[in-house]
Enzyme design. Structure first.
Site, PDB file in Angstrom:
ATOM      1  N   ASP A   1       0.870  -1.170   0.000  1.00 57.29           N
ATOM      2  CA  ASP A   1       0.000   0.000   0.000  1.00 57.29           C
ATOM      3  C   ASP A   1       0.913   1.228   0.000  1.00 57.29           C
ATOM      4  OD1 ASP A   1      -2.099   1.750   0.024  1.00 57.29           O
ATOM      5  OD2 ASP A   1      -3.229   0.694   1.569  1.00 57.29           O
TER       6      ASP A   1
HETATM    7  C1  BGC Z   1      -5.111   3.141  -0.159  1.00 59.39           C
HETATM    8  C2  BGC Z   1      -5.126   2.151  -1.299  1.00 59.39           C
HETATM    9  C3  BGC Z   1      -4.885   2.870  -2.602  1.00 59.39           C
HETATM   10  C4  BGC Z   1      -3.583   3.638  -2.512  1.00 59.39           C
HETATM   11  C5  BGC Z   1      -3.218   4.400  -3.770  1.00 59.39           C
HETATM   12  C6  BGC Z   1      -3.905   4.054  -0.190  1.00 59.39           C
HETATM   13  O1  BGC Z   1      -4.066   5.108   0.710  1.00 59.39           O
HETATM   14  O2  BGC Z   1      -5.163   2.447   1.064  1.00 59.39           O
HETATM   15  O3  BGC Z   1      -6.374   1.486  -1.334  1.00 59.39           O
HETATM   16  O4  BGC Z   1      -4.889   1.963  -3.662  1.00 59.39           O
HETATM   17  O5  BGC Z   1      -3.687   4.581  -1.465  1.00 59.39           O
HETATM   18  O6  BGC Z   1      -4.069   5.469  -3.973  1.00 59.39           O
END
Ligand code: BGC
Length: 721
Positions: free
Chosen positions: A257
């Site tokens: 993540d």
């Molecule tokens: C989220 C993810 C997301 C990523 C990229 C993170 O804050 O938890 O679900 O894909 O950001 O935007």
């Protein structure tokens, strides 16, 4: 031109081996590529070189790996080094209904069509990876990302994920299933250490990921922000190496993540492949860049580990035809078909919660004027809040749909309530404490509109500033004084219908007690308004069923009854164990407000003749359950039949009942069908912690057919040898 060049380069590169598609030749091509790469080139492939891109190796014809956020659709382009929009004019996409809407259809064919469409959009936007689906189990009704997630039930969850992943990947784009794993709250998500026992994780939290990998063949998985049993998920040997790779045989890559990596050596050794999203824009300073090269050079991380990671990435690139000479799917963006799928999902997702005195459907012929009340009548939900949204050309609001579908009806609009938040000293616009006070002026205008109209429809609920990533809600109550508004409107016009648009359970007790017609819709995509209006006027007979329990009081729901949400400051312990969602309510005999699996129709269905094909089964057999379902009302409709099993006299703790099968059918008015649903006996297994394996307990079981988890229509017993 670019893809022609690439195909030429790749054709040349692989020209020494005849074009073959068998696994061994692909493997040797990949190994040969890795052999030709320098350590620096390999490590470049293991971290972001932009917000949503990680590097390829140009001289060897390996392109960059480009990802985009889902799951509401393909996110707009942002700048390479910042979250600011890129300002393109060709990055519009279809807004697909959010997770709650998709799951409440209980329709696996629709799930597949939805994700095929989303995959086509991702390809048309030249993406390799779509960061979807988001499948964490809904543990608390307050979870900020519940609207993105599917359900509180592990069986429904795993059934939904398989067609989602397969459909998405059918267009040469990798699904990145997120967030692995046991990431069930936003509060302290970047640090919280989740403690949950082994049986609980195996039976509740992991099945969706296991199914995504083993049945859906997901090409990538996103490691979550939080810690599990002490170790961050991006450096969690047990979750990434032992379970994901060794037990499940995962062959793709693990992408972190965004900003979820905390170490170089541990992350490298314990299973992370690609680091994404740190806020440092100097891409050499990441854990998986210069520091990783140094770790290899000083012997902390063997170079073979780096090779494995590159191999995982190249394996996926081959599968999605980002390398190799096979033609690649081109996809399509914003097509009428995609809007149609978004419409069908939305219209099958709407849940009819209450329909006393046949308040619904509305009969357009008798209606000359409608008071359309509420901020959600005109609000768009494709964007806002923290986290990914979609830049879309089409988002039909309920107001738009009413105006265009019923041009002869006079619409008297009143906003009714407006979003108001308590003091914002956090310098942000989302996830703030909401104000529960009604706005007297707006209520007065709404009352006047209701008095002047034949019917009043209040579009209430929450929005994406209230329900948002990075923040859990603080309570179940509807924000902005909506109860007071609805009571005032109902007093002004007895023909008042309420539509709630939201993604998570709320306390609807006062509203349910106030009005006869109450309907639930979700953050429901580009054609949300068309879908809800068609349900209100009976063009569509509602067939959505709740994928989550609505509690009467927050304290009734398991994580709150056990005082274990959100935990902190360091640790959260999942004290409810395997009794998540309705499992808790049913086992402890707590009355829910709306049960899991609940949803009414404009017709009625009668269930009869529940049968199992045998009375006793061996552990490797399949229980063939059949029953008759009859549409006993005057209109055509769809019904989701749910099968719940239970085991009296068990040697282990069990939930009172568990969903183990379901099927959705369409029935014409008066029509009767035999419905067959199969339950493999192995679905009855529990995770035996001592044996570290699944085990089916012999003895007698029950299977019940239900229109919801609390509306069981028939029960049969059978035994397992
Ligand atoms: C989220 C993810 C997301 C990523 C990229 C993170 O804050 O938890 O679900 O894909 O950001 O935007």
């Amino acid at each position: 031109m670019r893809s022609f060049l690439l195909a030429t380069i790749m054709g040349f590169m692989f020209s020494c081996t005849p074009a073959q598609t068998d696994e061994n030749s692909d493997k040797s091509n990949v190994d040969e590529l890795i052999r030709q790469m320098t350590l620096e080139e390999k490590v470049h492939m293991l971290h972001g070189k932009g917000k949503f891109t990680s590097a390829g190796v140009e001289r060897l014809g390996v392109p960059d790996l480009k990802s985009a956020d889902g799951p509401l659709g393909v996110r707009e382009e942002i700048q390479n080094d910042s979250w600011a929009p890129a300002g393109w004019n060709n990055d519009f996409a279809t807004f697909f209904p959010a997770g709650g809407g998709l799951s409440s259809t209980w329709n696996l064919d629709l799930v597949r069509r939805y994700s095929v469409a989303m995959g086509e959009e991702a390809r048309a936007r030249e993406k390799d990876v779509l960061l979807a689906p988001a499948v964490n189990l809904i543990r608390s009704p307050l979870g900020g990302r519940n609207f993105e997630y599917f359900t509180e039930d592990p069986f429904l969850n795993k059934k939904l994920v398989v067609p989602f992943v397969q459909g998405l990947q059918a267009n040469d784009v990798a699904s990145c299933v997120k967030h692995y794993a046991i990431n069930n709250q936003e509060t302290l998500r970047g640090t919280i250490d989740v403690q949950a026992d082994e049986r609980t994780i195996r039976e509740m939290y992991l099945p969706v990921f296991e199914a995504a990998v083993k049945e859906g063949n997901a090409y990538s998985v996103m490691s979550a922000y939080n810690r599990f049993r002490g170790a961050y998920l991006s450096e969690n040997d047990y979750m990434l190496n032992t379970i994901l790779r060794d037990e499940w045989g995962f062959k793709g890559f693990v992408m972190s993540d965004w900003g979820a990596v905390h170490s170089t050596k541990e992350s490298a050794l314990y299973g992370l492949d690609i680091e994404m999203g740190t806020e440092i824009d100097n891409y050499d300073d990441w854990f998986f860049s210069k520091a990783l090269i140094a770790a290899v050079q000083n012997g902390e991380v063997p170079e073979s580990v780096i090779d494995d990671k590159v191999r995982n990435i190249l394996y996926v690139m081959e599968e999605i035809h980002a390398i190799g000479s096979a033609p690649r799917a081109k996809g399509a963006l914003n097509t009428p078909d995609h809007l149609q799928v978004a419409y069908e999902v939305a219209s099958e997702s709407v849940v009819l919660l209450k329909n006393a005195n046949n308040a619904l459907p509305l009969k357009s012929s008798g209606i000359k004027s409608i008071a359309v009340i509420g901020d959600n009548a005109k609000r768009k939900h494709a964007n806002q809040g923290f986290g990914a949204g979609v830049k879309t050309k089409t988002e039909v609001t309920p107001y738009d749909a009413l105006v265009s579908s019923y041009p002869d009806i006079k619409i008297n609009y009143a906003q009714g309530y407006k979003e108001q938040y308590l003091k914002n000293d956090l310098n942000r616009s989302w996830g703030l404490p909401v104000d529960y006070e009604a706005n007297e002026q707006l209520v007065a205008e709404a009352v006047a509109a209701a008095q002047a109209s034949d019917v009043a429809i209040v579009f209430a609920g929450s929005n994406r500033l209230v329900e948002t990533e990075a923040e859990d809600r603080k309570g179940l109550r509807l924000p902005f004084g909506q109860e007071a508004l609805i009571k005032a409107v109902k007093a002004a016009n007895p023909n008042t219908i309420v539509v709630i648009i939201a993604g998570s359970p709320h306390d609807l007790s006062e509203i349910d007690a106030t009005v006869d017609g109450l309907v639930w819709s979700w953050f429901n995509g580009s054609r949300a308004g068309d879908a809800i209006v068609d349900v209100l006027f009976g063009e569509v007979n509602p067939s959505g069923k709740l994928p989550v329990t609505f509690p009467k009081r927050l304290e009734d729901s398991p994580a709150h009854a056990t005082n274990s949400f959100p935990g902190g400051p360091d640790v959260v312990t999942y004290d409810e164990g395997i009794l998540i969602g309705y499992r808790w309510f049913d086992t402890h005999d707590v009355e829910p407000f709306y049960p899991f699996g609940y949803g009414l129709s404009y017709t009625s269905f009668e269930y009869s003749d529940l049968k199992t094909d045998k009375s006793s089964y061996a552990p490797d057999e399949i229980i063939k359950v059949s029953l008759k379902v009859k549409n006993t009302g005057a209109v055509d409709g769809k019904e989701t039949i749910q099968l719940y099993t239970s085991k009296p006299e068990s040697a282990i703790q069990r939930a009172a009942r568990e969903l183990k099968g379901f099927g959705k059918i369409a029935l014409k008015a008066g029509e009767e069908k035999v419905v067959s649903i199969e339950i493999p006996v192995r679905e009855l297994a529990f995770y035996d912690v001592k044996a570290k394996d699944w085990s089916v307990e012999p003895g007698s079981y029950y299977v019940a057919s239900g229109a919801s988890s609390r509306d069981l229509r028939g029960t049969m017993s059978f035994s397992v040898e």
